[in-house]
Scaffold this active site. Structure first.
Site, short mmCIF file in Angstrom:
data_model
loop_
_atom_site.label_atom_id
_atom_site.label_comp_id
_atom_site.label_asym_id
_atom_site.label_seq_id
_atom_site.Cartn_x
_atom_site.Cartn_y
_atom_site.Cartn_z
N ASN A 139 0.89 -0.06 6.09
CA ASN A 139 1.25 -0.89 4.94
C ASN A 139 1.90 -2.15 5.49
O ASN A 139 2.93 -2.06 6.18
CB ASN A 139 2.24 -0.11 4.06
CG ASN A 139 2.85 -0.97 2.97
OD1 ASN A 139 2.22 -1.92 2.50
ND2 ASN A 139 4.06 -0.65 2.57
N GLY A 140 1.29 -3.31 5.25
CA GLY A 140 1.86 -4.55 5.76
C GLY A 140 0.76 -5.47 6.25
O GLY A 140 -0.41 -5.32 5.87
N GLU A 165 -0.25 -9.35 -17.98
CA GLU A 165 -0.58 -8.52 -16.83
C GLU A 165 -1.39 -7.28 -17.19
O GLU A 165 -2.15 -6.79 -16.36
CB GLU A 165 0.64 -8.18 -15.98
CG GLU A 165 1.63 -7.20 -16.56
CD GLU A 165 2.84 -6.97 -15.64
OE1 GLU A 165 3.93 -6.76 -16.16
OE2 GLU A 165 2.69 -6.97 -14.41
N LYS A 167 2.54 -2.36 -7.63
CA LYS A 167 3.92 -2.25 -8.10
C LYS A 167 4.91 -3.02 -7.22
O LYS A 167 5.77 -3.71 -7.73
CB LYS A 167 4.30 -0.76 -8.14
CG LYS A 167 5.69 -0.50 -8.69
CD LYS A 167 5.72 -0.70 -10.18
CE LYS A 167 7.09 -0.47 -10.76
NZ LYS A 167 7.19 -1.12 -12.09
N LYS A 178 4.40 -9.49 -19.74
CA LYS A 178 3.95 -8.11 -20.03
C LYS A 178 2.54 -8.14 -20.59
O LYS A 178 1.67 -7.40 -20.18
CB LYS A 178 4.86 -7.49 -21.07
CG LYS A 178 5.87 -6.47 -20.85
CD LYS A 178 6.14 -5.74 -19.62
CE LYS A 178 5.91 -6.35 -18.31
NZ LYS A 178 6.91 -6.49 -17.37
N ARG A 190 1.23 1.56 -5.98
CA ARG A 190 1.45 0.54 -4.93
C ARG A 190 0.15 -0.15 -4.51
O ARG A 190 0.18 -1.16 -3.80
CB ARG A 190 2.08 1.20 -3.69
CG ARG A 190 3.46 1.73 -3.92
CD ARG A 190 3.98 2.38 -2.66
NE ARG A 190 4.14 1.42 -1.59
CZ ARG A 190 5.24 0.70 -1.39
NH1 ARG A 190 6.27 0.85 -2.18
NH2 ARG A 190 5.30 -0.14 -0.39
N TRP A 246 -3.96 -1.66 -1.26
CA TRP A 246 -4.07 -2.91 -2.02
C TRP A 246 -4.50 -3.94 -0.98
O TRP A 246 -3.74 -4.28 -0.07
CB TRP A 246 -2.72 -3.27 -2.63
CG TRP A 246 -2.76 -4.49 -3.50
CD1 TRP A 246 -3.19 -4.56 -4.80
CD2 TRP A 246 -2.35 -5.81 -3.15
NE1 TRP A 246 -3.08 -5.83 -5.26
CE2 TRP A 246 -2.56 -6.64 -4.28
CE3 TRP A 246 -1.83 -6.39 -2.00
CZ2 TRP A 246 -2.27 -8.00 -4.29
CZ3 TRP A 246 -1.53 -7.75 -2.01
CH2 TRP A 246 -1.75 -8.53 -3.15
N HIS A 305 6.15 -31.30 -27.09
CA HIS A 305 5.93 -32.19 -25.95
C HIS A 305 4.57 -31.95 -25.31
O HIS A 305 4.34 -32.42 -24.19
CB HIS A 305 7.07 -32.03 -24.93
CG HIS A 305 8.41 -32.42 -25.51
ND1 HIS A 305 8.75 -33.73 -25.78
CD2 HIS A 305 9.45 -31.67 -25.95
CE1 HIS A 305 9.95 -33.77 -26.32
NE2 HIS A 305 10.41 -32.53 -26.44
N GLU A 356 9.41 -12.83 -20.54
CA GLU A 356 9.09 -11.45 -20.14
C GLU A 356 8.01 -10.86 -21.06
O GLU A 356 7.09 -10.18 -20.60
CB GLU A 356 10.37 -10.60 -20.12
CG GLU A 356 10.17 -9.13 -19.82
CD GLU A 356 9.47 -8.82 -18.51
OE1 GLU A 356 9.26 -9.71 -17.69
OE2 GLU A 356 9.10 -7.64 -18.34
N CYS A 377 0.89 -1.15 0.00
CA CYS A 377 0.00 0.00 0.00
C CYS A 377 0.93 1.20 0.00
O CYS A 377 2.13 1.05 0.22
CB CYS A 377 -0.84 0.06 1.27
SG CYS A 377 -1.88 -1.39 1.52
#
Ligand code: M6R
Length: 608
Positions: free
Chosen positions: A100-101, A488, A603, A485, A27, A74, A504, A481, A2
């Protein structure tokens, strides 16, 4: 995960808090709120949804005062709604807190506080903290916070204010990040430096286990035991403009376009004419590199994908075993890390909880830990014995782009520095690699010119159910990557795999029109990848290839070719990722998604 802020000084606190929260919104953005002390009372405004919703509330019901705290959330405990949004008040309304936590023992604490008569309004773990502070208060806010923290277990950066002591804010940190900023007669608190850059560049990073007491005149830092700590603030060189959109519609696009400059900046002053790399902050003891028996890379997400490139690059340069693990896996294994192992922990933020834990485990096991990170003063940088800073500047978009490229450059610099030291990279090899590295910014600029072509291809891919990214060797690393990208920010299902793995199993999923993106730059694997390409083409795939501009073969098999300037294969990831970043951007734009703040993500993942 957060963003938190605090302000004491002469300005309108509402304006400072909202503007700082705007720069922290990456965040977390499922709710936001502020609290301001004025006329001996605490006013709170909060709202579910993005910061804009809070703006609307404040336009109707502004708060006045010069002291306040704020939060952008968040959600971990409690759904994102108005009640669960921070700040949280205690039952009397005299104490207010943002956090935050995660407070791990909040349930037993809550039961106890309920029995004592405290009234809870939210489902969050955070709310217990403000009730604890009220419970412990006997005239001195910092002592109340100290005793409250003693009863709570978990991770936190918390900021507390009380109407009984206006003009003072108390904050504490255990694991989640916290910085203090100093102005003329004003003091700021925030989760990270860019949040307060428009106001000050004089910053003090608060360490784990420290508390800070701020007033307009400055800050006093103490240990949790009450011992005062004297530490000078640092002057940060980032400028506020770097954290603004600068005319681009999204931070992500701006950050993609910043990459040529970021490559140049990350190389600046580090390459010598003889090809050796001088890396300030990497201060290995004599004989360490010669005695090195293993390198262990650990990271999460995009940083992990940069690590995949790093693994192959370091393997080639150092000729010793290189391991790589997701940090969240490594931290719970029993890895054979020991004294002769160099652990490289990669993290843009330097605050990812799993990466910090993996780095600490490696250190406990006797390994030397080197941090490859973008944030000066981050927790990872302070945990590490050696630091190589990437110089990407603040990265705001949740989807990481320029930080990835800077991490790649960091791994090449390490390969040069360690490889020359070990004698496994020759002087001629180093000179050639250094020369090619210096040429990358111009070449990256040329790749960016393909933007309009990529936008057109994106229009044909957007909204299709499944998409695959393939490649071999370093091209596979880039495919991972590119796939992340895309998923997300477009919310499309996307998978990356080595091209040799298709047959396979996954080949069964390729049907008429399935988009397959192939990265094709590794000369020694070229024919092999072309075989994989033919396999998907024969099943009707719509193939987008990323290949060198002088490749005359690929157009026979691909529907669209995105051409990058030639470089040595070793360095191609720096260029081949750019079209994939642009593809993800344009697909998400086509679909009308919130590109800079994709759903469910944040983030920095500062919780486990
Ligand atoms: O700050 P870090 O580099 O440690 O972050 C690691 C991941 O959370 C991050 O790369 C994430 O995967 C990005 N959203 C990807 O774009």
């Amino acid at each position: 995960m957060c963003g938190i802020v605090g302000y004491v000084g002469p300005r309108n606190a509402q304006e400072v808090l909202v503007s700082s929260l705007r720069r922290l919104e990456y965040r977390g953005y499922d709710s936001a709120g502020i609290a301001i002390t004025g006329n001996g009372r605490i006013g709170v405004r909060k709202s579910a949804g993005k910061l804009q919703r809070l703006d609307d509330v404040l336009a109707e019901q502004p708060l006045t005062g010069n002291v306040g705290i704020g939060h952008t959330r968040w959600a971990t405990h409690g759904v994102p709604n108005d009640l669960n949004a921070h700040p949280h008040l205690d039952s009397s309304g005299d104490f207010v807190l943002v956090h935050n936590g995660i407070i791990e023992n909040f349930l037993p604490l809550k039961e106890q506080l309920l029995e004592e008569g405290h009234r809870f309004r939210s489902d969050t773990d955070t709310e217990v903290l403000v009730h604890l502070v009220a419970d412990e208060y006997d005239g001195d806010l910092i002592e109340a916070v100290r005793r409250s923290i003693g009863r709570a277990k978990g991770a936190y950066a918390l900021v507390v204010m009380s109407s009984r002591e206006p003009g003072r804010i108390v904050a504490a940190r255990m694991i989640s990040p916290l910085v203090v900023g100093f102005g003329e007669g004003e003091t700021f608190l925030a989760s990270d430096i860019p949040a307060i850059l428009p106001y000050t560049r004089s910053v003090l990073v608060i360490n784990d286990g420290e508390m800070v007491d701020i007033t307009p005149d400055g800050a006093t830092v103490q240990t949790m035991a009450g011992e005062v700590i004297e530490r000078e603030p640092m002057e940060v060189s980032w400028d506020a403009g770097q954290a603004e959109k600068g005319g681009y519609p999204h931070f992500m696009l701006k950050e993609i376009y910043e990459q040529p400059g970021v490559i140049e900046e990350t190389l600046r002053g580090r390459l010598q004419p003889d090809g050796t790399a001088v890396l300030e902050g990497v201060d290995l003891p004599d004989g360490f590199v010669a005695g090195l028996d293993k390198v262990w890379i650990t990271a999460c997400g995009t940083a992990y994908h940069a690590g995949l490139v790093g693994r192959d690059v370091l393997e080639k340069a150092l000729r010793i075993p290189i391991e790589i693990d997701y940090a969240h896996e490594l931290r719970y294994r029993d890895p054979l890390i020991r004294r002769g192992t160099l652990t490289i922990a990669i993290s843009q933020s330097g605050e990812t909880a799993d990466t910090l834990a993996a780095g600490r485990l490696a250190t406990e096991l006797g390994s030397r830990m080197l941090a490859l990170t973008n944030v000066v003063g981050s927790t990872l940088s302070r945990d590490a014995a050696d630091i190589l800073y990437t110089r990407a500047g603040p990265e705001i978009a949740v989807a990481s782009t320029k930080a990835y490229t800077a991490m790649l450059i960091g791994t090449y610099l390490l390969a040069l520095r360690l490889g020359v030291d070990r004698g496994t990279v020759t002087r001629d090899g180093a000179v050639q690699l250094a020369g090619e590295l210096r040429a990358l910014p111009d070449k990256a600029n040329r790749v960016l010119r393909m933007d309009a072509d990529i936008a057109a291809i994106a229009g044909r891919i957007a909204g299709i159910d499944d998409i695959y990214f393939i490649g071999r060797g370093l091209d596979y690393a880039v495919a991972t990557e590119g796939s992340l990208k895309l998923k997300e920010i477009s919310y499309m299902h996307s998978e990356a795999m080595p091209a040799g793995e298709l047959k396979h199993g996954t080949l069964a999923l390729i049907t008429d029109g399935t988009p397959v993106v192939v990265v094709l730059t590794q000369s020694h694997l070229y024919d092999k990848t072309i075989s994989g390409l033919q396999e998907v083409k024969a099943r009707g795939a719509n193939v987008v290839a990323v290949a060198y501009e002088d490749d005359t073969e690929v157009a026979k098999y691909a529907d669209h070719v995105l051409r990058i300037p030639r470089t040595i294969d070793f360095l191609s990831p720096v260029l081949s990722i750019i079209p994939l970043q642009l593809l993800a951007y344009h697909v998400a734009k086509e679909l009308g998604h919130d590109i800079d703040m994709p759903r469910n993500l944040a983030k920095s993942v500062t919780v486990e």
